[in-house]
Design a protein around this motif. Structure first.
Motif, PDB file in Angstrom:
ATOM      1  N   PHE A   1       0.801  -1.223   0.000  1.00 52.05           N
ATOM      2  CA  PHE A   1       0.000   0.000   0.000  1.00 52.05           C
ATOM      3  C   PHE A   1       0.836   1.276   0.000  1.00 52.05           C
ATOM      4  O   PHE A   1       0.437   2.272  -0.584  1.00 52.05           O
ATOM      5  CB  PHE A   1      -1.021  -0.001   1.146  1.00 52.05           C
ATOM      6  CG  PHE A   1      -0.484   0.410   2.491  1.00 52.05           C
ATOM      7  CD1 PHE A   1      -0.593   1.721   2.919  1.00 52.05           C
ATOM      8  CD2 PHE A   1       0.104  -0.519   3.332  1.00 52.05           C
ATOM      9  CE1 PHE A   1      -0.122   2.098   4.166  1.00 52.05           C
ATOM     10  CE2 PHE A   1       0.573  -0.155   4.571  1.00 52.05           C
ATOM     11  CZ  PHE A   1       0.466   1.162   4.998  1.00 52.05           C
TER      12      PHE A   1
ATOM     13  N   LEU B   1      -0.613   4.129  -2.731  1.00 55.82           N
ATOM     14  CA  LEU B   1      -1.361   5.326  -2.338  1.00 55.82           C
ATOM     15  C   LEU B   1      -0.496   6.569  -2.488  1.00 55.82           C
ATOM     16  O   LEU B   1       0.716   6.529  -2.243  1.00 55.82           O
ATOM     17  CB  LEU B   1      -1.837   5.219  -0.891  1.00 55.82           C
ATOM     18  CG  LEU B   1      -3.183   4.526  -0.687  1.00 55.82           C
ATOM     19  CD1 LEU B   1      -3.131   3.076  -1.080  1.00 55.82           C
ATOM     20  CD2 LEU B   1      -3.651   4.686   0.727  1.00 55.82           C
TER      21      LEU B   1
ATOM     22  N   LEU C   1      -2.030  11.084   1.037  1.00 50.39           N
ATOM     23  CA  LEU C   1      -2.949  10.190   1.744  1.00 50.39           C
ATOM     24  C   LEU C   1      -2.209   9.379   2.797  1.00 50.39           C
ATOM     25  O   LEU C   1      -2.726   9.150   3.899  1.00 50.39           O
ATOM     26  CB  LEU C   1      -3.656   9.251   0.773  1.00 50.39           C
ATOM     27  CG  LEU C   1      -4.611   9.894  -0.222  1.00 50.39           C
ATOM     28  CD1 LEU C   1      -5.268   8.825  -1.092  1.00 50.39           C
ATOM     29  CD2 LEU C   1      -5.664  10.734   0.480  1.00 50.39           C
TER      30      LEU C   1
ATOM     31  N   PHE D   1      -9.084   5.934  -3.389  1.00 48.27           N
ATOM     32  CA  PHE D   1      -8.539   5.819  -2.043  1.00 48.27           C
ATOM     33  C   PHE D   1      -8.648   7.142  -1.299  1.00 48.27           C
ATOM     34  O   PHE D   1      -8.614   8.213  -1.900  1.00 48.27           O
ATOM     35  CB  PHE D   1      -7.080   5.374  -2.096  1.00 48.27           C
ATOM     36  CG  PHE D   1      -6.900   3.992  -2.634  1.00 48.27           C
ATOM     37  CD1 PHE D   1      -7.316   2.892  -1.911  1.00 48.27           C
ATOM     38  CD2 PHE D   1      -6.329   3.793  -3.869  1.00 48.27           C
ATOM     39  CE1 PHE D   1      -7.167   1.606  -2.410  1.00 48.27           C
ATOM     40  CE2 PHE D   1      -6.165   2.518  -4.382  1.00 48.27           C
ATOM     41  CZ  PHE D   1      -6.582   1.425  -3.648  1.00 48.27           C
TER      42      PHE D   1
ATOM     43  N   ARG E   1      -7.823   9.149   2.874  1.00 45.41           N
ATOM     44  CA  ARG E   1      -6.964   9.146   4.061  1.00 45.41           C
ATOM     45  C   ARG E   1      -7.473   8.170   5.118  1.00 45.41           C
ATOM     46  O   ARG E   1      -6.697   7.613   5.890  1.00 45.41           O
ATOM     47  CB  ARG E   1      -6.833  10.550   4.632  1.00 45.41           C
ATOM     48  CG  ARG E   1      -8.127  11.160   5.110  1.00 45.41           C
ATOM     49  CD  ARG E   1      -7.922  12.624   5.506  1.00 45.41           C
ATOM     50  NE  ARG E   1      -9.142  13.213   5.985  1.00 45.41           N
ATOM     51  CZ  ARG E   1     -10.008  13.883   5.221  1.00 45.41           C
ATOM     52  NH1 ARG E   1      -9.757  14.042   3.930  1.00 45.41           N
ATOM     53  NH2 ARG E   1     -11.096  14.407   5.742  1.00 45.41           N
TER      54      ARG E   1
ATOM     55  N   ALA F   1      -6.213   4.816   4.187  1.00 43.78           N
ATOM     56  CA  ALA F   1      -4.783   4.770   4.493  1.00 43.78           C
ATOM     57  C   ALA F   1      -4.570   4.504   5.986  1.00 43.78           C
ATOM     58  O   ALA F   1      -3.709   3.704   6.360  1.00 43.78           O
ATOM     59  CB  ALA F   1      -4.105   6.072   4.077  1.00 43.78           C
TER      60      ALA F   1
END
Length: 97
Positions: free
Chosen positions: A16, A20, A24, A81, A83, A86
């Motif tokens: 990830f 991302l 984020l 996506f 925050r 995340a």
């Protein structure tokens, strides 16, 4: 260079951070470190929800298989996506340590 991923693609603690966008990741890490990601609830086998308790709490849902998350959705309304997702991914990464 990273390829464009869709929210339905599997994410793991191993990938990830490469997928991302940096902004984020920064916000998600702040939310994670501040303890704003609450305990996940399994609402159906393999389907989970987590509340990210910022001033306007948001709920992230996802499917977990093995060490990957798929089918992520957030109530914040951001396309793709966000925050909050995340932050959940940082929690998942921390579980692996």
């Amino acid at each position: 260079m990273t390829r464009e991923m869709k929210v339905l693609d599997p994410l793991s603690s191993g990938n990830f951070r490469n997928i991302l966008p940096e902004h984020l990741l920064e916000w998600g890490y702040i939310y994670f470190k501040n303890g704003w990601v609450k305990t996940e609830k399994e609402i159906l086998p393999g389907l989970f929800t987590v509340v990210v308790n910022e001033p306007c709490p948001q709920e992230v849902s996802f499917r977990r298989t093995e060490n990957t998350l798929t089918d992520m959705f957030c109530t914040c309304g951001v396309t793709g996506f966000c925050r909050h997702m995340a932050a959940v991914l940082f929690v998942e990464e921390n579980k692996q340590l």
